[in-house]
Motif scaffolding. Structure first.
Motif, PDB file in Angstrom:
ATOM      1  N   ASP A 192     -13.025  -3.133  -4.297  1.00 26.80           N
ATOM      2  CA  ASP A 192     -12.434  -3.565  -5.555  1.00 26.80           C
ATOM      3  C   ASP A 192     -13.550  -4.004  -6.491  1.00 26.80           C
ATOM      4  O   ASP A 192     -14.170  -5.048  -6.293  1.00 26.80           O
ATOM      5  N   GLU A 252     -13.096  -7.478  -8.108  1.00 30.44           N
ATOM      6  CA  GLU A 252     -12.773  -8.537  -7.149  1.00 30.44           C
ATOM      7  C   GLU A 252     -13.278  -9.893  -7.613  1.00 30.44           C
ATOM      8  O   GLU A 252     -14.400 -10.035  -8.066  1.00 30.44           O
ATOM      9  N   GLY A 312     -13.443 -10.915  -0.217  1.00 32.27           N
ATOM     10  CA  GLY A 312     -12.290 -10.241  -0.815  1.00 32.27           C
ATOM     11  C   GLY A 312     -12.630  -9.007  -1.598  1.00 32.27           C
ATOM     12  O   GLY A 312     -11.971  -8.705  -2.603  1.00 32.27           O
ATOM     13  N   ASP A 314      -7.676  -2.701  -1.327  1.00 30.56           N
ATOM     14  CA  ASP A 314      -6.400  -2.811  -0.622  1.00 30.56           C
ATOM     15  C   ASP A 314      -6.004  -4.286  -0.513  1.00 30.56           C
ATOM     16  O   ASP A 314      -6.777  -5.122  -0.062  1.00 30.56           O
ATOM     17  N   LYS A 315      -4.787  -4.602  -0.952  1.00 32.91           N
ATOM     18  CA  LYS A 315      -4.373  -6.006  -1.035  1.00 32.91           C
ATOM     19  C   LYS A 315      -4.365  -6.686   0.323  1.00 32.91           C
ATOM     20  O   LYS A 315      -4.726  -7.862   0.445  1.00 32.91           O
ATOM     21  N   ARG A 316      -3.937  -5.944   1.362  1.00 31.41           N
ATOM     22  CA  ARG A 316      -3.878  -6.532   2.707  1.00 31.41           C
ATOM     23  C   ARG A 316      -5.268  -6.882   3.197  1.00 31.41           C
ATOM     24  O   ARG A 316      -5.520  -7.994   3.690  1.00 31.41           O
ATOM     25  N   LYS A 324      -7.922  -7.204   1.344  1.00 33.17           N
ATOM     26  CA  LYS A 324      -8.514  -8.203   0.452  1.00 33.17           C
ATOM     27  C   LYS A 324      -8.160  -9.602   0.937  1.00 33.17           C
ATOM     28  O   LYS A 324      -9.024 -10.485   1.045  1.00 33.17           O
ATOM     29  N   GLU A 325      -6.871  -9.823   1.260  1.00 31.10           N
ATOM     30  CA  GLU A 325      -6.440 -11.133   1.749  1.00 31.10           C
ATOM     31  C   GLU A 325      -7.129 -11.483   3.066  1.00 31.10           C
ATOM     32  O   GLU A 325      -7.615 -12.604   3.254  1.00 31.10           O
TER      33      GLU A 325
END
Length: 330
Positions: free
Chosen positions: A11, A14, A250, A254-256, A258-259
């Motif tokens: 990202d 980010e 992060g 991908d959001k998953r 990243k978390e």
């Protein structure tokens, strides 16, 4: 499950915001267990002092609970992946740490008898009625009855075992025929797919120094790449290995992930001192000040969004061969 060969997209925008016999002299044993050792401002276990490198204080307990959360996210909320029976009866959690995995498992399977063992009695006293914790060293001969567990679980035992062949044989011997052993391990070597973990950088140094410390300690820190072969050599069958890339920070798009990466950066911030202080000061004879300078450089790298580091995680499970059916016809 994520493919270990696949790269994680970055990202660009980010903004990281543990059933055995008790000793007869209970009083002296309890004293030996609870007489914790303090070094360089951190608290360490007294039982089998020096056999494990990590602290057992609240700071490290918090880090272990963060790691548990990360693994839950990585496993999509599952506590294990082995195809165990729907109603496990006797379960052993080795190196239980804060006890959080054993507590969650006991809650999920109230009919199971769950035992967690560790070198330190740092688990909570209020636990599910089907769970108990014992102070025990799983690198010593096991005192449990043979073939007494239908599931044995182990997690992040890197740097804990000098002879893995003995360990895996004990696990195999103490499983019921058809039972499963599962082990989850994490790499201590940061990597990158885009070359941002540069040669000679502090993140590359961390990996090299960590592996060297494991060799000096006589207990490998590269268990993530050794556990599958260990199960195969011990005689387990139906062995399955899952592998993931665990981001440090992060940076994934991908959001998953990243978390997961954001939690892992916190995990590193919380854990790095405990991961290396004992080993560096005792084996490499670094001063506390030298360790702190080293850690400051690692923390700086952790906050550098240009570094897209990850660790590899392996989860391996294997089954004890079922008891052969008799060929004798009555």
């Amino acid at each position: 499950m994520a493919d270990i060969e696949a790269q994680i997209a970055i990202d660009s925008d980010e903004t990281d915001s543990a059933f055995g016999d008790t000793a007869s002299d209970t009083t002296s044993l309890k004293s030996a267990i609870l007489n914790y050792k303090y070094r360089n401002g951190r608290r360490y276990h007294a039982y089998k002092e020096g056999s494990y490198w990590g602290p057992n204080d609240e700071m490290q307990a918090d880090q272990l609970d963060i790691t548990h959360h990360i693994f839950l996210l990585l496993l999509d909320g599952e506590l294990y992946l082995a195809p165990i029976t729907e109603n496990p009866l006797h379960v052993l959690d080795l190196g239980a740490g804060t006890g959080i995995w054993a507590i969650d498992f006991a809650d999920r399977f109230p009919s199971a008898e769950v035992l967690g063992t560790d070198l330190s009695p740092t688990q909570p006293s209020l636990v599910p009625p089907n769970l108990c914790f014992e102070v025990d060293d799983f690198t010593e001969p096991w005192l449990f009855r043979k073939e007494s567990f239908d599931f044995i679980h182990a997690r992040t035992l890197y740097g804990c075992v000098a002879d893995w062949s003995v360990f895996y044989k004990e696990a195999l011997d103490h499983l019921q025929p058809g039972g499963y052993f599962e082990q989850l391990e994490i790499s201590v070597v940061p990597k990158s797919d885009d070359g941002t973990v540069l040669p000679g950088s502090i993140m590359e140094q961390w990996g090299k120094i960590s592996l060297e410390l494991g060799e000096l300690f006589g207990k490998s820190l590269n268990t993530v790449d050794e556990s599958k072969a260990g199960l195969e050599a011990a005689g387990f069958i139906n062995i399955v290995e899952h592998r993931w890339k665990l981001p440090v920070g992060g940076w994934p798009v991908d959001k998953r992930f990243k978390e997961i990466g954001q939690y892992n950066r916190i995990n590193w911030e919380q854990g790095i001192e405990g991961w290396c202080m004992y080993l560096l000061t005792t084996l490499k004879k670094w001063s506390v000040e030298e360790v702190q300078v080293y850690l400051a450089k690692v923390r700086q790298a952790l906050r550098d969004r240009r570094i897209h580091a990850y660790q590899e995680v392996s989860l391996v499970y294997g089954q004890k061969p079922p008891r052969p059916k008799s060929d004798h016809v009555g």
